[in-house]
Design a protein around this motif. Sequence first.
Motif, PDB file in Angstrom:
ATOM      1  N   GLU A  21      43.779   0.917 -75.862  1.00 19.64           N
ATOM      2  CA  GLU A  21      43.969   0.556 -77.269  1.00 19.64           C
ATOM      3  C   GLU A  21      44.828  -0.698 -77.366  1.00 19.64           C
ATOM      4  OE1 GLU A  21      45.781   2.657 -81.327  1.00 19.64           O
ATOM      5  OE2 GLU A  21      46.374   3.343 -79.314  1.00 19.64           O
ATOM      6  N   GLY A  22      44.363  -1.663 -78.143  1.00 19.13           N
ATOM      7  CA  GLY A  22      45.099  -2.903 -78.314  1.00 19.13           C
ATOM      8  C   GLY A  22      44.624  -4.038 -77.427  1.00 19.13           C
ATOM      9  N   PHE A  23      43.683  -3.760 -76.526  1.00 20.74           N
ATOM     10  CA  PHE A  23      43.183  -4.809 -75.641  1.00 20.74           C
ATOM     11  C   PHE A  23      42.446  -5.866 -76.468  1.00 20.74           C
ATOM     12  CE2 PHE A  23      40.136  -6.486 -72.406  1.00 20.74           C
ATOM     13  CZ  PHE A  23      41.083  -6.955 -71.499  1.00 20.74           C
ATOM     14  N   ALA A  24      42.686  -7.131 -76.158  1.00 20.68           N
ATOM     15  CA  ALA A  24      42.135  -8.231 -76.948  1.00 20.68           C
ATOM     16  C   ALA A  24      40.616  -8.310 -76.815  1.00 20.68           C
ATOM     17  CB  ALA A  24      42.759  -9.552 -76.508  1.00 20.68           C
ATOM     18  N   ILE A  25      39.914  -8.323 -77.937  1.00 21.96           N
ATOM     19  CA  ILE A  25      38.465  -8.462 -77.943  1.00 21.96           C
ATOM     20  C   ILE A  25      38.051  -9.778 -77.279  1.00 21.96           C
ATOM     21  CG2 ILE A  25      36.439  -8.781 -79.415  1.00 21.96           C
ATOM     22  CD1 ILE A  25      37.320  -5.901 -79.225  1.00 21.96           C
ATOM     23  N   GLU A  26      38.865 -10.810 -77.447  1.00 23.04           N
ATOM     24  CA  GLU A  26      38.575 -12.110 -76.809  1.00 23.04           C
ATOM     25  C   GLU A  26      38.503 -11.962 -75.289  1.00 23.04           C
ATOM     26  OE1 GLU A  26      40.662 -16.536 -76.309  1.00 23.04           O
ATOM     27  OE2 GLU A  26      41.629 -14.956 -77.503  1.00 23.04           O
ATOM     28  N   THR A  64      31.509   3.569 -72.029  1.00 21.54           N
ATOM     29  CA  THR A  64      32.756   2.971 -72.507  1.00 21.54           C
ATOM     30  C   THR A  64      33.674   4.067 -73.027  1.00 21.54           C
ATOM     31  OG1 THR A  64      31.539   0.994 -73.206  1.00 21.54           O
ATOM     32  CG2 THR A  64      33.772   1.271 -74.064  1.00 21.54           C
ATOM     33  N   LYS A  65      34.932   4.005 -72.630  1.00 16.03           N
ATOM     34  CA  LYS A  65      35.961   4.904 -73.124  1.00 16.03           C
ATOM     35  C   LYS A  65      37.173   4.079 -73.544  1.00 16.03           C
ATOM     36  CE  LYS A  65      34.071   9.016 -72.161  1.00 16.03           C
ATOM     37  NZ  LYS A  65      32.782   8.566 -71.635  1.00 16.03           N
ATOM     38  N   VAL A  66      37.911   4.592 -74.537  1.00 20.08           N
ATOM     39  CA  VAL A  66      39.151   3.959 -74.980  1.00 20.08           C
ATOM     40  C   VAL A  66      40.266   4.991 -74.921  1.00 20.08           C
ATOM     41  CG1 VAL A  66      40.346   2.775 -76.876  1.00 20.08           C
ATOM     42  CG2 VAL A  66      37.889   2.380 -76.501  1.00 20.08           C
ATOM     43  N   VAL A  67      41.401   4.596 -74.331  1.00 16.00           N
ATOM     44  CA  VAL A  67      42.568   5.482 -74.258  1.00 16.00           C
ATOM     45  C   VAL A  67      43.720   4.874 -75.048  1.00 16.00           C
ATOM     46  CG1 VAL A  67      41.863   6.411 -72.027  1.00 16.00           C
ATOM     47  CG2 VAL A  67      43.391   4.429 -72.112  1.00 16.00           C
ATOM     48  N   LYS A 110      48.405   4.076 -71.803  1.00 20.20           N
ATOM     49  CA  LYS A 110      47.741   5.082 -70.977  1.00 20.20           C
ATOM     50  C   LYS A 110      46.772   4.445 -69.969  1.00 20.20           C
ATOM     51  CE  LYS A 110      49.694   8.516 -73.107  1.00 20.20           C
ATOM     52  NZ  LYS A 110      50.729   9.345 -72.432  1.00 20.20           N
ATOM     53  N   ALA A 111      46.679   3.135 -69.974  1.00 21.89           N
ATOM     54  CA  ALA A 111      45.890   2.386 -68.992  1.00 21.89           C
ATOM     55  C   ALA A 111      46.575   1.028 -68.854  1.00 21.89           C
ATOM     56  CB  ALA A 111      44.440   2.256 -69.412  1.00 21.89           C
ATOM     57  N   ASP A 112      45.875   0.049 -68.357  1.00 19.03           N
ATOM     58  CA  ASP A 112      46.462  -1.281 -68.204  1.00 19.03           C
ATOM     59  C   ASP A 112      45.451  -2.332 -68.638  1.00 19.03           C
ATOM     60  OD1 ASP A 112      48.132  -3.359 -67.633  1.00 19.03           O
ATOM     61  OD2 ASP A 112      48.168  -3.057 -65.468  1.00 19.03           O
ATOM     62  N   GLY A 113      45.092  -2.274 -69.914  1.00 15.90           N
ATOM     63  CA  GLY A 113      44.156  -3.243 -70.454  1.00 15.90           C
ATOM     64  C   GLY A 113      42.721  -2.809 -70.276  1.00 15.90           C
ATOM     65  N   ILE A 114      42.211  -2.949 -69.030  1.00 16.75           N
ATOM     66  CA  ILE A 114      40.816  -2.607 -68.770  1.00 16.75           C
ATOM     67  C   ILE A 114      40.642  -2.213 -67.305  1.00 16.75           C
ATOM     68  CG2 ILE A 114      40.263  -5.047 -68.337  1.00 16.75           C
ATOM     69  CD1 ILE A 114      37.424  -4.513 -69.351  1.00 16.75           C
ATOM     70  N   PHE A 115      39.907  -1.143 -67.051  1.00 22.77           N
ATOM     71  CA  PHE A 115      39.462  -0.740 -65.731  1.00 22.77           C
ATOM     72  C   PHE A 115      37.933  -0.716 -65.758  1.00 22.77           C
ATOM     73  CE2 PHE A 115      43.485   2.084 -65.434  1.00 22.77           C
ATOM     74  CZ  PHE A 115      44.261   0.984 -65.071  1.00 22.77           C
ATOM     75  N   ILE A 116      37.295  -1.100 -64.659  1.00 15.26           N
ATOM     76  CA  ILE A 116      35.831  -1.156 -64.595  1.00 15.26           C
ATOM     77  C   ILE A 116      35.334  -0.382 -63.383  1.00 15.26           C
ATOM     78  CG2 ILE A 116      33.794  -2.650 -64.391  1.00 15.26           C
ATOM     79  CD1 ILE A 116      35.366  -4.866 -65.727  1.00 15.26           C
ATOM     80  N   ASN A 117      34.328   0.444 -63.591  1.00 16.33           N
ATOM     81  CA  ASN A 117      33.607   1.078 -62.488  1.00 16.33           C
ATOM     82  C   ASN A 117      32.180   0.570 -62.485  1.00 16.33           C
ATOM     83  OD1 ASN A 117      31.491   3.410 -61.836  1.00 16.33           O
ATOM     84  ND2 ASN A 117      33.236   3.623 -60.464  1.00 16.33           N
ATOM     85  N   THR A 118      31.693   0.186 -61.323  1.00 18.96           N
ATOM     86  CA  THR A 118      30.292  -0.200 -61.182  1.00 18.96           C
ATOM     87  C   THR A 118      29.661   0.612 -60.061  1.00 18.96           C
ATOM     88  OG1 THR A 118      31.079  -2.084 -59.860  1.00 18.96           O
ATOM     89  CG2 THR A 118      30.353  -2.546 -62.104  1.00 18.96           C
TER      90      THR A 118
END
Length: 364
Positions: free
Chosen positions: A126-131, A156-159, A163-171
């Motif tokens: 939550e709060g991560f910049a859309i840009e 896609t999930k939002v915490v 509770k996270a650090d901006g963005i995590f990605i799994n591929t």
Amino acid sequence: MDKQSTQSSEVLSKIERARQARRHKFYLRDDHVTLSHGSGGKATHNLIEGIFAPAFANTILDRMEDSATITLGDQRLAFTTDSYVVNPLFFAGGDIGRLAVHGTINDLAMAGADPLYLSAGIILEEGFAIEHLQRIVDSMARAAHEAGVLIVTGDTKVVQRAKADGIFINTAGVGSVRASANLGQALVAPGDRVLLSGSVGDHGIAIMLAREELDIETEVSSDSAALHTLVAALLDRIGTRLHCLKDPTRGGVATALNEVALSAEVSIALDERAIPVHEGVRGACEILGLDALTIANEGKLLAFIAPEAEQEALRALRAHPLGREAAVIGTVQAEFPGMVFLRTDIGGTRVLDMLVGDPLPRIC
């Protein structure tokens, strides 16, 4: 029993012996998870061998390759998954999105597979910049397009904040294994040559310089790149004389080679003078007290090939843009199985162990 069945039986036997050897080498004594458990070195292997490997054991997983190779009908497929938590998100030579695409493609390539489809699971704070999100997604799209793969599904999930650090990605990825590819750590044999496709340590040092804002005057960029076309060129040239491929990411070349030595029940002798290291990386490692051979790479491969194919393989790698600095860096030996030895610049020899500790967490 035919020759192919005999060979398969020998490979499975070697895998089981390597599995038993790992149980004796790796010990999980920690009461809590630490950052070192994500380093790719000994702590990571302790965690895998102590928790995950026994719980999920099966003949495919037990091979401990970069990708699982499975057969559906008459088609061989490679399947892999990886998660990306790199910090910072943007760095010289790439970003978390580009890295996520390249990393999964490369795991498929190490199985001799042409990548076909990827998934993308994204966890946002939550709060991560859309840009920033737009920039990362655009980067993933470009990387996939350049590599000729499709991102065909995702989540896609939002915490909550903090509770996270901006963005995590799994591929995760699926690829079609080439007919000429018969690869695996258990196929590495004494006499094989060890080839490295280029300079080591670029990615890890680029991340460290971007993160720590160190006053070191050097220009180092991540080597993040998709390696499947380089692997294809190598397979086209030497075919089944290519025995194994490894992606020296977390834990670097040292950890990847130790994994092979243990699984193949061989030792590996390296020549330090033959290993390419860019001057910027070498200088940063000297200042920071790091070993470039334990630093992560994201666009290099290690190839184990039959000795008679050495020069052909070298020519194939050097003819490709991603393999211009390729070099023969060592030889596989029978004595002292499970060990990696480094002949140093000054003429001595030392044991090159897996990464111990965690000099640089969250490098991918």
